[in-house]
Design a protein around this motif. Sequence first.
Motif, PDB file in Angstrom:
ATOM      1  N   SER A 128      -5.224  -1.119  -9.251  1.00 10.43           N
ATOM      2  CA  SER A 128      -4.068  -0.629  -8.491  1.00 10.43           C
ATOM      3  C   SER A 128      -4.195   0.816  -8.017  1.00 10.43           C
ATOM      4  CB  SER A 128      -2.796  -0.771  -9.331  1.00 10.43           C
ATOM      5  OG  SER A 128      -2.858   0.039 -10.501  1.00 10.43           O
ATOM      6  N   ALA A 129      -5.268   1.490  -8.410  1.00  9.65           N
ATOM      7  CA  ALA A 129      -5.452   2.900  -8.016  1.00  9.65           C
ATOM      8  C   ALA A 129      -6.755   3.071  -7.239  1.00  9.65           C
ATOM      9  CB  ALA A 129      -5.460   3.801  -9.253  1.00  9.65           C
ATOM     10  N   VAL A 130      -6.624   3.333  -5.959  1.00  7.95           N
ATOM     11  CA  VAL A 130      -7.786   3.664  -5.124  1.00  7.95           C
ATOM     12  C   VAL A 130      -7.953   5.180  -5.126  1.00  7.95           C
ATOM     13  CG1 VAL A 130      -8.737   3.649  -2.786  1.00  7.95           C
ATOM     14  CG2 VAL A 130      -7.507   1.642  -3.663  1.00  7.95           C
ATOM     15  N   ILE A 131      -9.150   5.643  -5.419  1.00  8.20           N
ATOM     16  CA  ILE A 131      -9.441   7.079  -5.426  1.00  8.20           C
ATOM     17  C   ILE A 131     -10.527   7.349  -4.400  1.00  8.20           C
ATOM     18  CG2 ILE A 131     -10.372   8.989  -6.791  1.00  8.20           C
ATOM     19  CD1 ILE A 131      -9.024   7.778  -9.233  1.00  8.20           C
ATOM     20  N   GLY A 132     -10.172   8.104  -3.368  1.00  6.34           N
ATOM     21  CA  GLY A 132     -11.117   8.406  -2.311  1.00  6.34           C
ATOM     22  C   GLY A 132     -12.126   9.472  -2.712  1.00  6.34           C
ATOM     23  N   ASP A 133     -13.091   9.721  -1.844  1.00  9.05           N
ATOM     24  CA  ASP A 133     -14.068  10.790  -2.083  1.00  9.05           C
ATOM     25  C   ASP A 133     -13.354  12.141  -2.058  1.00  9.05           C
ATOM     26  OD1 ASP A 133     -16.109   8.884  -2.122  1.00  9.05           O
ATOM     27  OD2 ASP A 133     -16.436   9.057   0.043  1.00  9.05           O
ATOM     28  N   PHE A 134     -13.704  13.005  -2.988  1.00 14.62           N
ATOM     29  CA  PHE A 134     -13.039  14.303  -3.079  1.00 14.62           C
ATOM     30  C   PHE A 134     -13.714  15.342  -2.188  1.00 14.62           C
ATOM     31  CE2 PHE A 134     -11.201  12.414  -6.857  1.00 14.62           C
ATOM     32  CZ  PHE A 134      -9.920  12.947  -6.862  1.00 14.62           C
ATOM     33  N   LEU A 135     -12.891  16.253  -1.670  1.00  9.59           N
ATOM     34  CA  LEU A 135     -13.362  17.372  -0.858  1.00  9.59           C
ATOM     35  C   LEU A 135     -12.902  18.679  -1.496  1.00  9.59           C
ATOM     36  CD1 LEU A 135     -12.354  16.087   2.699  1.00  9.59           C
ATOM     37  CD2 LEU A 135     -14.647  16.078   1.702  1.00  9.59           C
ATOM     38  N   HIS A 150       0.853  -1.197   0.000  1.00  5.88           N
ATOM     39  CA  HIS A 150       0.000   0.000   0.000  1.00  5.88           C
ATOM     40  C   HIS A 150       0.883   1.239   0.000  1.00  5.88           C
ATOM     41  CE1 HIS A 150       1.039   0.618   4.229  1.00  5.88           C
ATOM     42  NE2 HIS A 150       0.598  -0.594   4.520  1.00  5.88           N
ATOM     43  N   GLU A 151       0.453   2.259  -0.723  1.00  4.59           N
ATOM     44  CA  GLU A 151       1.116   3.563  -0.721  1.00  4.59           C
ATOM     45  C   GLU A 151       0.025   4.630  -0.732  1.00  4.59           C
ATOM     46  OE1 GLU A 151       4.019   4.122  -3.783  1.00  4.59           O
ATOM     47  OE2 GLU A 151       5.066   2.236  -3.382  1.00  4.59           O
ATOM     48  N   ILE A 152      -0.225   5.263   0.409  1.00  2.00           N
ATOM     49  CA  ILE A 152      -1.250   6.308   0.449  1.00  2.00           C
ATOM     50  C   ILE A 152      -0.665   7.606  -0.081  1.00  2.00           C
ATOM     51  CG2 ILE A 152      -0.774   7.078   2.814  1.00  2.00           C
ATOM     52  CD1 ILE A 152      -3.878   7.453   3.066  1.00  2.00           C
ATOM     53  N   GLU A 153      -1.501   8.358  -0.794  1.00  2.00           N
ATOM     54  CA  GLU A 153      -1.040   9.594  -1.411  1.00  2.00           C
ATOM     55  C   GLU A 153      -2.143  10.645  -1.417  1.00  2.00           C
ATOM     56  OE1 GLU A 153       1.036   9.052  -5.065  1.00  2.00           O
ATOM     57  OE2 GLU A 153       1.783   7.061  -4.500  1.00  2.00           O
ATOM     58  N   ILE A 154      -1.747  11.895  -1.327  1.00  2.00           N
ATOM     59  CA  ILE A 154      -2.659  12.996  -1.619  1.00  2.00           C
ATOM     60  C   ILE A 154      -2.910  12.999  -3.129  1.00  2.00           C
ATOM     61  CG2 ILE A 154      -2.876  15.515  -1.742  1.00  2.00           C
ATOM     62  CD1 ILE A 154      -3.194  14.679   1.065  1.00  2.00           C
ATOM     63  N   ILE A 155      -4.169  13.145  -3.520  1.00  2.00           N
ATOM     64  CA  ILE A 155      -4.490  13.211  -4.943  1.00  2.00           C
ATOM     65  C   ILE A 155      -5.320  14.458  -5.235  1.00  2.00           C
ATOM     66  CG2 ILE A 155      -4.368  10.701  -5.223  1.00  2.00           C
ATOM     67  CD1 ILE A 155      -7.388  10.578  -5.188  1.00  2.00           C
ATOM     68  N   VAL A 156      -5.178  14.961  -6.449  1.00  2.00           N
ATOM     69  CA  VAL A 156      -5.962  16.119  -6.880  1.00  2.00           C
ATOM     70  C   VAL A 156      -6.606  15.814  -8.223  1.00  2.00           C
ATOM     71  CG1 VAL A 156      -4.564  17.783  -5.610  1.00  2.00           C
ATOM     72  CG2 VAL A 156      -3.959  17.233  -7.971  1.00  2.00           C
ATOM     73  N   LYS A 157      -7.760  16.403  -8.447  1.00  2.00           N
ATOM     74  CA  LYS A 157      -8.504  16.216  -9.697  1.00  2.00           C
ATOM     75  C   LYS A 157      -8.441  17.505 -10.521  1.00  2.00           C
ATOM     76  CE  LYS A 157     -12.609  14.369  -9.381  1.00  2.00           C
ATOM     77  NZ  LYS A 157     -14.088  14.292  -9.159  1.00  2.00           N
ATOM     78  N   ASP A 181      -1.789   3.987  -4.200  1.00  2.00           N
ATOM     79  CA  ASP A 181      -1.057   3.456  -5.343  1.00  2.00           C
ATOM     80  C   ASP A 181      -0.560   2.073  -4.926  1.00  2.00           C
ATOM     81  OD1 ASP A 181       0.792   2.806  -7.329  1.00  2.00           O
ATOM     82  OD2 ASP A 181       2.322   4.196  -6.560  1.00  2.00           O
ATOM     83  N   PHE A 182      -1.342   1.038  -5.252  1.00  2.00           N
ATOM     84  CA  PHE A 182      -0.904  -0.327  -4.947  1.00  2.00           C
ATOM     85  C   PHE A 182       0.265  -0.692  -5.856  1.00  2.00           C
ATOM     86  CE2 PHE A 182      -5.251  -1.137  -3.135  1.00  2.00           C
ATOM     87  CZ  PHE A 182      -4.822  -1.553  -1.880  1.00  2.00           C
ATOM     88  N   THR A 183       1.280  -1.303  -5.275  1.00  2.00           N
ATOM     89  CA  THR A 183       2.515  -1.598  -5.998  1.00  2.00           C
ATOM     90  C   THR A 183       2.937  -3.042  -5.777  1.00  2.00           C
ATOM     91  OG1 THR A 183       3.251   0.689  -5.693  1.00  2.00           O
ATOM     92  CG2 THR A 183       4.932  -0.931  -6.290  1.00  2.00           C
ATOM     93  N   ALA A 184       3.175  -3.751  -6.875  1.00  2.00           N
ATOM     94  CA  ALA A 184       3.721  -5.109  -6.783  1.00  2.00           C
ATOM     95  C   ALA A 184       5.237  -4.967  -6.594  1.00  2.00           C
ATOM     96  CB  ALA A 184       3.400  -5.902  -8.036  1.00  2.00           C
ATOM     97  N   ARG A 185       5.658  -4.924  -5.330  1.00  2.00           N
ATOM     98  CA  ARG A 185       7.051  -4.570  -5.025  1.00  2.00           C
ATOM     99  C   ARG A 185       8.034  -5.605  -5.567  1.00  2.00           C
ATOM    100  NH1 ARG A 185       7.453   0.225  -4.120  1.00  2.00           N
ATOM    101  NH2 ARG A 185       6.308   0.296  -2.159  1.00  2.00           N
TER     102      ARG A 185
END
Length: 203
Positions: A111-118, A53-60, A85-89
């Motif tokens: 491999s890409a989780v996109i959370g609810d946007f604020l 697992h790799e959590i990241e800030i994302i912007v649209k 950003d799921f990664t097959a290490r």
Amino acid sequence: MKIICIGRNYTSHIEELKNERPAEPVIFMKPDSAVLLKQHPFVIPEFSEDIHHEIEIIVKINKVGKYIEPKFAHKYYEEISVGIDFTARDLQATLKEKGLPWEKAKAFDGSAVIGDFLPKTLFSSVENINFELTNNSKTVQKGNTRLMLWKIDELISYVSQYFTLKIGDVIFTGTPSGVAAVKPNDVLEGFLEDKKLFRIQVK
């Protein structure tokens, strides 16, 4: 939509994986088929035994832009969230050893989780936002946007030199330290400050 990802944007993560600190942002892409559909579990793919697992800030992105100056970059997004950003290490390590592209390790289906946007206006500054990932209710990754090597607006400007940004494109801005393997029955939850923006079951 394009999913544009930035690698090695937090010193702690660079040191964690013993990578070289880059002189400029590292960019890779994910196709739209990488997006994990809402309410769907993340299924560990058969080709890897070490999915991290790799959590990241994302912007649209909310308007078309090319060669965007840093001082105008804030006009190109109104919403912010967190994603994974799921990664097959194991696969990534093999590809890196051979000098090959990372896509098989980074851009596979789901491999890409996109959370609810604020709205970004909920925060006093996008350059000082806390975010974290929990696994089975235990915090496993924590970060703050002030620790980015390149800030969000700088990334938007940089990326736009190479790729025209279009409405709906999403930029993943890099992960802090704490990446680790997931296993079946894990429950991953992502938070922006105190707001939970996704919950993912691993199978």
